[in-house]
Design a protein around this motif. Structure first.
Motif, mmCIF file in Angstrom:
data_model
loop_
_atom_site.group_PDB
_atom_site.id
_atom_site.type_symbol
_atom_site.label_atom_id
_atom_site.label_comp_id
_atom_site.label_asym_id
_atom_site.label_seq_id
_atom_site.Cartn_x
_atom_site.Cartn_y
_atom_site.Cartn_z
ATOM 1 N N PHE A 177 0.824 -1.210 0.000
ATOM 2 C CA PHE A 177 0.000 0.000 0.000
ATOM 3 C C PHE A 177 0.863 1.267 0.000
ATOM 4 O O PHE A 177 0.585 2.233 0.704
ATOM 5 N N GLY A 178 1.953 1.199 -0.779
ATOM 6 C CA GLY A 178 2.798 2.376 -0.965
ATOM 7 C C GLY A 178 4.036 2.428 -0.102
ATOM 8 O O GLY A 178 4.870 3.328 -0.264
ATOM 9 N N ALA A 179 4.204 1.503 0.827
ATOM 10 C CA ALA A 179 5.355 1.527 1.733
ATOM 11 C C ALA A 179 6.193 0.259 1.588
ATOM 12 O O ALA A 179 5.642 -0.834 1.464
ATOM 13 N N GLU A 180 7.514 0.417 1.594
ATOM 14 C CA GLU A 180 8.383 -0.761 1.624
ATOM 15 C C GLU A 180 8.398 -1.337 3.034
ATOM 16 O O GLU A 180 8.287 -0.609 4.027
ATOM 17 N N LEU A 181 8.532 -2.658 3.109
ATOM 18 C CA LEU A 181 8.452 -3.356 4.389
ATOM 19 C C LEU A 181 9.806 -3.872 4.838
ATOM 20 O O LEU A 181 10.612 -4.319 4.023
ATOM 21 N N GLN A 182 10.023 -3.824 6.140
ATOM 22 C CA GLN A 182 11.153 -4.518 6.762
ATOM 23 C C GLN A 182 10.633 -5.849 7.309
ATOM 24 O O GLN A 182 9.425 -6.103 7.334
ATOM 25 N N GLU A 183 11.521 -6.683 7.785
ATOM 26 C CA GLU A 183 11.153 -8.035 8.213
ATOM 27 C C GLU A 183 10.037 -8.047 9.255
ATOM 28 O O GLU A 183 9.143 -8.889 9.222
ATOM 29 N N THR A 184 10.060 -7.081 10.190
ATOM 30 C CA THR A 184 9.102 -7.128 11.305
ATOM 31 C C THR A 184 8.103 -5.973 11.295
ATOM 32 O O THR A 184 7.400 -5.769 12.289
ATOM 33 N N THR A 185 8.003 -5.236 10.185
ATOM 34 C CA THR A 185 7.117 -4.067 10.129
ATOM 35 C C THR A 185 5.686 -4.404 10.533
ATOM 36 O O THR A 185 5.015 -3.623 11.222
ATOM 37 N N LEU A 186 5.182 -5.561 10.115
ATOM 38 C CA LEU A 186 3.776 -5.904 10.306
ATOM 39 C C LEU A 186 3.505 -6.708 11.580
ATOM 40 O O LEU A 186 2.367 -7.101 11.836
ATOM 41 N N LEU A 187 4.566 -6.949 12.367
ATOM 42 C CA LEU A 187 4.403 -7.766 13.572
ATOM 43 C C LEU A 187 4.109 -6.907 14.801
ATOM 44 O O LEU A 187 4.625 -5.800 14.931
ATOM 45 N N PRO A 188 3.316 -7.439 15.741
ATOM 46 C CA PRO A 188 3.030 -6.718 16.981
ATOM 47 C C PRO A 188 4.194 -6.848 17.958
ATOM 48 O O PRO A 188 5.125 -7.632 17.744
ATOM 49 N N GLY A 189 4.090 -6.079 19.047
ATOM 50 C CA GLY A 189 5.095 -6.164 20.101
ATOM 51 C C GLY A 189 4.850 -7.350 21.024
ATOM 52 O O GLY A 189 3.870 -8.093 20.870
ATOM 53 N N PRO A 190 5.726 -7.531 22.029
ATOM 54 C CA PRO A 190 5.648 -8.709 22.907
ATOM 55 C C PRO A 190 4.431 -8.737 23.826
ATOM 56 O O PRO A 190 4.085 -9.786 24.356
ATOM 57 N N ASP A 191 3.774 -7.608 24.009
ATOM 58 C CA ASP A 191 2.636 -7.557 24.937
ATOM 59 C C ASP A 191 1.289 -7.704 24.238
ATOM 60 O O ASP A 191 0.235 -7.528 24.862
ATOM 61 N N ALA A 192 1.287 -8.034 22.960
ATOM 62 C CA ALA A 192 0.038 -8.148 22.207
ATOM 63 C C ALA A 192 -0.832 -9.272 22.753
ATOM 64 O O ALA A 192 -0.328 -10.301 23.219
ATOM 65 N N HIS A 193 -2.155 -9.061 22.663
ATOM 66 C CA HIS A 193 -3.095 -10.144 22.964
ATOM 67 C C HIS A 193 -3.087 -11.096 21.770
ATOM 68 O O HIS A 193 -3.281 -10.675 20.632
ATOM 69 N N ILE A 194 -2.846 -12.370 22.027
ATOM 70 C CA ILE A 194 -2.788 -13.359 20.949
ATOM 71 C C ILE A 194 -4.117 -14.103 20.880
ATOM 72 O O ILE A 194 -4.501 -14.797 21.825
ATOM 73 N N ALA A 195 -4.803 -13.925 19.767
ATOM 74 C CA ALA A 195 -6.113 -14.545 19.574
ATOM 75 C C ALA A 195 -5.965 -16.039 19.264
ATOM 76 O O ALA A 195 -4.860 -16.529 19.011
ATOM 77 N N GLU A 196 -7.089 -16.750 19.246
ATOM 78 C CA GLU A 196 -7.047 -18.210 19.144
ATOM 79 C C GLU A 196 -7.260 -18.749 17.732
ATOM 80 O O GLU A 196 -6.731 -19.800 17.374
ATOM 81 N N THR A 197 -8.053 -18.070 16.913
ATOM 82 C CA THR A 197 -8.442 -18.642 15.620
ATOM 83 C C THR A 197 -7.245 -18.733 14.675
ATOM 84 O O THR A 197 -6.570 -17.740 14.424
#
Length: 250
Positions: free
Chosen positions: A218-238
């Motif tokens: 969507f117009g931006a170049e990505l780094q390896e972890t750009t789209l990943l959340p931080g360590p405190d994220a709530h991790i869903a089940e599905t």
């Protein structure tokens, strides 16, 4: 508790309204088709009467740079002004994991502007950052398609089911304002190009996915972890494979 859901007839909004009602809250969907327009201000004062919480899960009808910035700036400004006048005590907005790292993109610049308006409004707030929804994988493929080729950066992504996002937004809405960001992500980490390839193959889509480290998202170049959340994220089940199997059965 009266909770007004802006964008309440869309994918997340409709699920959120249903979940809030299940828990005994007065959940009111607000959208242009219910007579509420945040761009013009139409219907805002009326729908916010008696509301304790406003949840904004609306999205711009256009992703063009100027249009999307105009949408989020104008709608958020109008909404926050009406909330202040109505005495709303908690503003919740849905945004995207990695927004602050995707500022080459006009869409994510607009989302960042929305977040800054909320933070500076003086109204107690919570911002939910979700990773990309399972349902949005098709949109990612479409945006990256040229001819029969889909070019995507081989970076990590942790997609999440929209049901799980709605549940997290709902819990946040009826809780104490966090004055910051809550993150939610799916249980599994994938490589973006491989994930989209699996999704296309499952639908017998003939397009070929090509990994390209410089492919824009969507117009931006990505780094390896750009789209990943931080360590405190709530991790869903599905899990994505389970959801994909359900889609194929449907």
């Amino acid at each position: 508790m009266k909770v007004v859901v802006i964008g309440g007839t869309g994918l997340i909004g409709s699920k959120l309204v249903a979940k809030l009602k299940e828990h005994g809250h007065e959940a009111v969907p607000a959208a242009p088709n219910t007579g509420v327009n945040t761009l013009t201000g139409e219907g805002l004062a009326e729908v916010l009467t008696g509301a304790s919480v406003v949840v904004d899960v609306s999205n711009s009808p256009s992703f063009a740079d100027d249009a999307v910035m105009e949408f989020f700036r104008t709608s958020t400004t109008n909404l926050l002004k009406a909330e202040a006048e109505a005495g709303v005590t908690h503003h919740v907005a849905l945004s995207v994991v990695g927004t602050e790292r995707l500022q080459e993109s006009g869409y994510f610049r607009a989302k960042q502007a929305q977040e800054e308006l909320i933070k500076n409004s003086g109204i107690p707030y919570s911002i939910v950052h979700a990773t990309q929804f399972f349902e949005f994988m098709k949109g990612i493929a479409e945006s990256a398609t040229r001819g029969d080729t889909v070019r995507l950066a081989p970076v990590k992504i942790r997609p999440v089911h929209s049901d799980d996002v709605a549940a997290t937004v709902g819990r946040t809405a009826v809780g104490t304002p966090v004055g910051g960001v809550v993150e939610v992500a799916g249980p599994d980490v994938f490589q973006l190009d491989e994930l989209i390839g699996k999704g296309l193959a499952a639908k017998n889509d003939p397009r070929t996915v090509v990994p390209d480290v410089h492919a824009p998202y969507f117009g931006a170049e990505l780094q390896e972890t750009t789209l990943l959340p931080g360590p405190d994220a709530h991790i869903a089940e599905t899990r994505f494979p389970d959801w994909l199997a359900q889609q194929q059965q449907g």
